[in-house]
Design a protein around this motif. Structure first.
Motif, PDB file in Angstrom:
ATOM      1  N   ILE A   1       8.457  13.313   0.791  1.00 23.35           N
ATOM      2  CA  ILE A   1       7.855  14.406   0.846  1.00 23.35           C
ATOM      3  C   ILE A   1       9.882  15.088   1.666  1.00 23.35           C
ATOM      4  N   ARG A   2      10.689  15.144   0.673  1.00 26.61           N
ATOM      5  CA  ARG A   2      11.831  15.595   1.283  1.00 26.61           C
ATOM      6  C   ARG A   2      12.156  16.809   1.555  1.00 26.61           C
ATOM      7  N   ALA A   3      12.771  17.504   3.297  1.00 28.06           N
ATOM      8  CA  ALA A   3      12.070  18.541   3.850  1.00 28.06           C
ATOM      9  C   ALA A   3      13.921  18.229   4.528  1.00 28.06           C
TER      10      ALA A   3
ATOM     11  N   MET B   1       0.558  -1.250  -0.161  1.00 27.03           N
ATOM     12  CA  MET B   1      -0.222   0.127   0.183  1.00 27.03           C
ATOM     13  C   MET B   1       1.071   1.188  -0.209  1.00 27.03           C
ATOM     14  N   LYS B   2       0.857   2.230  -0.901  1.00 31.54           N
ATOM     15  CA  LYS B   2       1.192   3.306  -1.254  1.00 31.54           C
ATOM     16  C   LYS B   2       1.278   4.167   0.138  1.00 31.54           C
ATOM     17  N   LYS B   3       2.471   5.008   0.870  1.00 31.75           N
ATOM     18  CA  LYS B   3       2.576   5.609   1.516  1.00 31.75           C
ATOM     19  C   LYS B   3       2.521   7.159   1.339  1.00 31.75           C
ATOM     20  N   ARG B   4       2.076   8.218   2.732  1.00 35.01           N
ATOM     21  CA  ARG B   4       3.192   9.671   1.836  1.00 35.01           C
ATOM     22  C   ARG B   4       3.697   9.668   3.272  1.00 35.01           C
ATOM     23  N   ILE B   5       5.297  10.004   3.204  1.00 30.63           N
ATOM     24  CA  ILE B   5       6.451   9.686   4.068  1.00 30.63           C
ATOM     25  C   ILE B   5       6.611  11.039   3.876  1.00 30.63           C
ATOM     26  N   LEU B   6       6.831  11.246   4.975  1.00 30.51           N
ATOM     27  CA  LEU B   6       7.604  13.089   4.967  1.00 30.51           C
ATOM     28  C   LEU B   6       9.353  12.570   5.987  1.00 30.51           C
TER      29      LEU B   6
ATOM     30  N   ARG C   1       4.905  17.683  18.077  1.00 33.87           N
ATOM     31  CA  ARG C   1       3.848  18.242  16.277  1.00 33.87           C
ATOM     32  C   ARG C   1       3.604  17.514  15.714  1.00 33.87           C
ATOM     33  N   ALA C   2       4.395  16.855  14.703  1.00 31.78           N
ATOM     34  CA  ALA C   2       3.875  15.610  13.920  1.00 31.78           C
ATOM     35  C   ALA C   2       3.002  15.141  14.331  1.00 31.78           C
ATOM     36  N   ILE C   3       2.716  14.517  15.499  1.00 37.40           N
ATOM     37  CA  ILE C   3       1.706  13.816  15.887  1.00 37.40           C
ATOM     38  C   ILE C   3      -0.165  13.908  15.494  1.00 37.40           C
ATOM     39  N   THR C   4      -0.305  15.307  15.342  1.00 36.37           N
ATOM     40  CA  THR C   4      -1.510  15.305  14.461  1.00 36.37           C
ATOM     41  C   THR C   4      -1.620  15.259  13.392  1.00 36.37           C
ATOM     42  N   ASN C   5      -0.220  15.411  12.591  1.00 38.25           N
ATOM     43  CA  ASN C   5      -0.419  14.598  11.124  1.00 38.25           C
ATOM     44  C   ASN C   5      -0.573  13.674  10.824  1.00 38.25           C
ATOM     45  N   LEU C   6      -0.288  12.596  11.945  1.00 34.50           N
ATOM     46  CA  LEU C   6      -0.375  10.739  11.321  1.00 34.50           C
ATOM     47  C   LEU C   6      -1.158  10.405  11.262  1.00 34.50           C
ATOM     48  N   ASN C   7      -1.339   9.651  10.417  1.00 37.28           N
ATOM     49  CA  ASN C   7      -2.733   9.012  10.328  1.00 37.28           C
ATOM     50  C   ASN C   7      -2.486   7.504  11.194  1.00 37.28           C
ATOM     51  N   ASP C   8      -3.507   7.117  11.897  1.00 39.17           N
ATOM     52  CA  ASP C   8      -3.731   6.322  12.868  1.00 39.17           C
ATOM     53  C   ASP C   8      -2.823   5.641  12.058  1.00 39.17           C
ATOM     54  N   ASP C   9      -2.356   4.437  12.994  1.00 43.09           N
ATOM     55  CA  ASP C   9      -1.425   3.100  12.856  1.00 43.09           C
ATOM     56  C   ASP C   9      -0.105   3.816  12.167  1.00 43.09           C
ATOM     57  N   GLY C  10       0.045   4.893  11.789  1.00 40.50           N
ATOM     58  CA  GLY C  10       1.597   5.922  11.284  1.00 40.50           C
ATOM     59  C   GLY C  10       2.741   5.290  12.054  1.00 40.50           C
ATOM     60  N   SER C  11       3.817   6.034  11.396  1.00 49.08           N
ATOM     61  CA  SER C  11       5.196   5.568  12.244  1.00 49.08           C
ATOM     62  C   SER C  11       6.188   6.881  12.329  1.00 49.08           C
TER      63      SER C  11
ATOM     64  N   SER D   1       1.484  23.107   7.521  1.00 45.57           N
ATOM     65  CA  SER D   1       1.057  22.836   5.793  1.00 45.57           C
ATOM     66  C   SER D   1       1.430  21.637   4.945  1.00 45.57           C
ATOM     67  N   ILE D   2       1.837  20.492   5.694  1.00 47.96           N
ATOM     68  CA  ILE D   2       1.865  18.908   5.035  1.00 47.96           C
ATOM     69  C   ILE D   2       0.900  18.621   4.998  1.00 47.96           C
ATOM     70  N   GLY D   3      -0.508  18.741   5.864  1.00 53.05           N
ATOM     71  CA  GLY D   3      -1.565  17.805   5.127  1.00 53.05           C
ATOM     72  C   GLY D   3      -0.952  16.347   6.215  1.00 53.05           C
ATOM     73  N   LYS D   4      -1.879  15.398   5.997  1.00 50.41           N
ATOM     74  CA  LYS D   4      -2.243  14.101   6.396  1.00 50.41           C
ATOM     75  C   LYS D   4      -0.846  13.022   5.894  1.00 50.41           C
ATOM     76  N   LEU D   5      -0.012  12.694   7.116  1.00 52.85           N
ATOM     77  CA  LEU D   5       0.979  11.315   6.580  1.00 52.85           C
ATOM     78  C   LEU D   5       0.915   9.638   7.050  1.00 52.85           C
ATOM     79  N   ASP D   6       1.064   9.380   6.152  1.00 50.98           N
ATOM     80  CA  ASP D   6       1.310   8.036   7.184  1.00 50.98           C
ATOM     81  C   ASP D   6       2.694   7.333   7.654  1.00 50.98           C
ATOM     82  N   ALA D   7       3.847   7.569   7.434  1.00 47.76           N
ATOM     83  CA  ALA D   7       5.462   8.258   7.981  1.00 47.76           C
ATOM     84  C   ALA D   7       6.011   9.047   8.693  1.00 47.76           C
ATOM     85  N   ILE D   8       6.743   9.648   8.956  1.00 50.06           N
ATOM     86  CA  ILE D   8       7.938   9.986   8.854  1.00 50.06           C
ATOM     87  C   ILE D   8       9.163   9.644   9.295  1.00 50.06           C
TER      88      ILE D   8
END
Length: 196
Positions: free
Chosen positions: A29-31, A1-6, A97-107, A53-60
């Motif tokens: 997304i590279r920061a 499954m494709k994830k959105r990762i910072l 700060r990142a917790i609020t942007n992570l989807n459930d079961d993120g990492s 500004s970055i929106g929801k993420l599955d992993a950081i």
């Protein structure tokens, strides 16, 4: 499954290697301090702006690092100690700060770097890295919504040793180090220290 990762530190040696491996299957997304997507873990305002500004993420993944080899009896020890502590404080501030942007079961995967063998000037860095590892082991059980928290301790990376003019044979290739980050994201580990 494709994830959105910072990937924070995504233009550095380790961060670039991690991003390259992840980009094969995921949206990455590279920061970084100098990248198009800007963040500086020494500056709380940039952390808040990024996550605002970055929106929801599955992993950081955070590979941003600061630290110097500093003998504890050095005249510059206090300044270098404060500089090293920014690595610890910056990653923890980012996580909060990142917790609020992570989807459930993120990492979230942080970076330490404790060395197996003591070397001159490594005491400050070791203190910071072991502190981060202890934090992750204990904070992992407090993560909400099934979010997993791990840390990778890469030790010496071959490309970094080359850049520093040191013997590269004692380092691990960045591409091999990157596998530990992928394992943390795609696996089920929680509260673990992954060593490539």
């Amino acid at each position: 499954m494709k994830k959105r990762i910072l990937v924070i530190g995504g233009t550095g040696i380790i961060g670039s290697a991690v991003a390259e491996v992840l980009e094969v299957k995921h949206e990455v997304i590279r920061a970084s301090r100098k990248g198009t997507v800007h963040v500086d873990l020494d500056d709380a305002n940039t952390i808040h702006k990024l996550f605002g500004s970055i929106g929801k993420l599955d992993a950081i993944v955070c590979t941003a690092q600061s630290g110097k080899l500093t003998p504890w009896h050095s005249d510059h020890w206090e300044a270098d100690f404060s500089f090293g502590l920014k690595k610890l404080i910056g990653q923890i501030m980012m996580l909060r700060r990142a917790i609020t942007n992570l989807n459930d079961d993120g990492s979230v995967t942080l970076t330490s770097g404790a060395f197996k063998t003591p070397s001159p000037g490594s005491s400050v860095g070791h203190l910071v890295n072991v502190g981060l590892e202890g934090f992750v082991r204990h904070a992992a059980i407090e993560m909400p919504r099934g979010i997993r928290l791990n840390i990778v301790s890469p030790g010496w990376v071959r490309e970094s040793l080359i850049r520093l003019g040191m013997d590269p044979t004692k380092g691990t290739l960045a591409s091999e180090v990157a596998r530990s980050y992928v394992e943390a994201i795609e696996g089920s580990a929680n509260g673990q220290i992954l060593i490539p």
